[in-house]
Design a protein around this motif. Sequence first.
Motif, mmCIF file in Angstrom:
data_model
loop_
_atom_site.group_PDB
_atom_site.id
_atom_site.type_symbol
_atom_site.label_atom_id
_atom_site.label_comp_id
_atom_site.label_asym_id
_atom_site.label_seq_id
_atom_site.Cartn_x
_atom_site.Cartn_y
_atom_site.Cartn_z
ATOM 1 N N ILE A 102 0.904 -1.145 0.071
ATOM 2 C CA ILE A 102 -0.127 0.052 -0.040
ATOM 3 C C ILE A 102 0.987 1.236 0.149
ATOM 4 N N ASN A 103 1.832 1.364 0.755
ATOM 5 C CA ASN A 103 2.651 2.533 0.855
ATOM 6 C C ASN A 103 3.304 2.714 -0.375
ATOM 7 N N LEU B 122 2.594 1.802 -3.280
ATOM 8 C CA LEU B 122 1.687 2.141 -4.365
ATOM 9 C C LEU B 122 1.258 3.813 -4.059
ATOM 10 N N ILE B 123 1.281 4.103 -2.938
ATOM 11 C CA ILE B 123 1.044 5.719 -2.484
ATOM 12 C C ILE B 123 2.201 6.294 -2.943
ATOM 13 N N ASP C 51 -2.095 4.904 -5.740
ATOM 14 C CA ASP C 51 -2.927 4.352 -4.650
ATOM 15 C C ASP C 51 -4.281 4.068 -5.327
ATOM 16 N N ARG C 52 -4.289 2.805 -6.049
ATOM 17 C CA ARG C 52 -5.774 2.416 -6.695
ATOM 18 C C ARG C 52 -5.620 0.791 -6.275
ATOM 19 N N TRP D 241 -6.859 2.305 4.218
ATOM 20 C CA TRP D 241 -6.892 1.807 2.733
ATOM 21 C C TRP D 241 -8.251 1.137 2.473
ATOM 22 N N ARG E 245 -10.835 3.618 2.197
ATOM 23 C CA ARG E 245 -10.675 4.417 1.273
ATOM 24 C C ARG E 245 -11.122 4.125 -0.265
ATOM 25 N N HIS E 246 -10.708 2.764 -0.371
ATOM 26 C CA HIS E 246 -11.222 1.916 -1.508
ATOM 27 C C HIS E 246 -12.328 1.238 -1.649
ATOM 28 N N GLU F 257 1.374 -6.396 -4.675
ATOM 29 C CA GLU F 257 1.128 -4.820 -5.214
ATOM 30 C C GLU F 257 0.610 -4.893 -6.473
#
Lengths: 436, 180
Positions: free
Chosen positions: A41-42, A44-45, A50-51, A83, A86-87, A143
């Motif tokens: 996650i980090n 991707l950010i 971040d999707r 996360w 958020r998604h 990822e």
Amino acid sequence: MGKTLTEKIFETHEIDKPDEKTRVLTLDAVFCHEITTPIAINDLISRGKDRVFDPEKIKAVIDHVTPAKDTKTAAQGKIMREWARRHNIRDFFDIGRNGVCHALFPEQGFVRPGYTIIMGDSHTCTHGAFGAFAAGVGTTDLEVGILKGVCAFRMPETMKIEVTGTLPEGVYAKDVILKIIGELGVNGATNKVIEFTGPIVDAMSMEARMTLSNMAVEAGATSGIIMPDETTVDYLWPYIKDDFENKETALAEYRRWISDEDAAYADELHIDVSSLEPLVTVGYKPDNIKTVREAEGTVVDQVYIGSCTNGRIEDLREAARVLAGRKIADSVRGILSPATPSVYSKALEEGIIKIFMDSGFVVTNPTCGACLGMSNGVLAPGEVAASTTNRNFNGRMGKGGMVHLMSPATAAATAVAGHITNAPAAGEQGATNEKF
Amino acid sequence: MKNFNGRVLFLDRSDINTDEIIPAKYLTEISKEALAPHLLEDLELEGFTPGKDTEGISIIVTRENFGSGSSREHAPWALEMNGINMVVAVNFARIFRQNMFNGGMLAVELDPETIEELFQAFAGTECTGKTDFEKGTITFHTENGPAGSAVERTVSFDLYDFQRELIRAGGWVEYADSRY
């Protein structure tokens, strides 16, 4: 030439072929837990990506250290939680609903025959029990799975393991898989998937099948696959009943994945279990196997019953049959971790939790913790554990500790005796009660 | 592309697993850097001192089934954070091998005889390795071979096209993101 189940799944999911041996597959599900996912996650950010490819196909749980034991594990949970929110990942399992991923996700109906599934966890091979291609991957594969819904695999060969004979009383799926790993060695199935077949496997419940598939990776296998049948459909029925007219049509649909009669296998192994005895591991590798009789008398400090291998309701029943009306040795710390809230709840209803508590076990919440020495039962140097888990590597449950892997029945008998020993046979003094 | 040249460490055991490479208790770290001091911390191997013996190392040569067990990519990261981007072995556990290439690192498989020859010629010496990625060769060199004189040996390795592309791209995220 016919095809194996794995070949059929690869064919229907292939989107790219980067070379002769490699296939990029689309994924039907990506499973996530809080140990291997936060770094993905980090990353991707930090890449500005971040999707998620599909929030419906991502299933996430906090299971390895829960409730959080310190600031670091709390931070891992927080990253997952935020996360998921958020998604809009609806299938996110936090405290109160969480359990050991490989027990929880099948129980929620997330695994179906013909599926491709990855997770950042080597025991993802468990889900092959449903006739899915499910494989453990690292964080980078995870990822890309989260972002793109694809994963690359070297096309695995298939090894067929046929289990025949009559399973003696007191011998369980755990003993069968320990026997198989002992035969294959820890890398005997590397780059291969194992197909478990034969009348013994056919007669097993989904719980027992998952015990088999769970440990396929301990022989190096990519996945441990079992053909979908009536048992699979019965287990999944609550989740698929709206998709099919009846169980027969569901089975007909799932049967298309089954390996063809004339499929090609890289290896075949036949195991007759008729004279199999309960087994234990005796070293730092899961292929280091002895019979319980040979290891009889090995003193243990802790007995752990739980995990993605043996923390399901049947496992708890199996142990409870041995523990009912008995006390565990004063020298032993007994720890039960039912693998999921529903296992816990069922065990309460059936009186199993009371049997464990009366015998002197502590009952913890569902978590992976002790299995890999992260929380809820870490060993001190020099200590010995009898455990229903899947890995006995040096330091696995705590630096300097020794882990003996075994079935829940053997673990329960060992807890009572204070040393490794066989569960009493039915009808023997100390054996109980057919209640479970 | 990452660096695949430098001093070589020989680890004379098969089945070195991911718990030995990086114990689970460090999996609560959310930065790769924090793993660096704990590389191979639980590996009990005669003559091997964790921490000290991996200092300044760039390449590991070992036996069979390296990286078995857990899927944790923390294992290759712990190597990477110590400057080790290449492991040479008879074979690897599947997930570990893929994790190496996914991060642009090299997991090279050589036949057991070649590995044995490398151990015979170079283990216990001040050995360096120089990799020609395009040609697919590694040249091992030591000034103080077993006979007291310099020894050099070049070995060839094969990679799948996909593995080569991952190394060139710098890893799987970059590769996948540009294609799918």
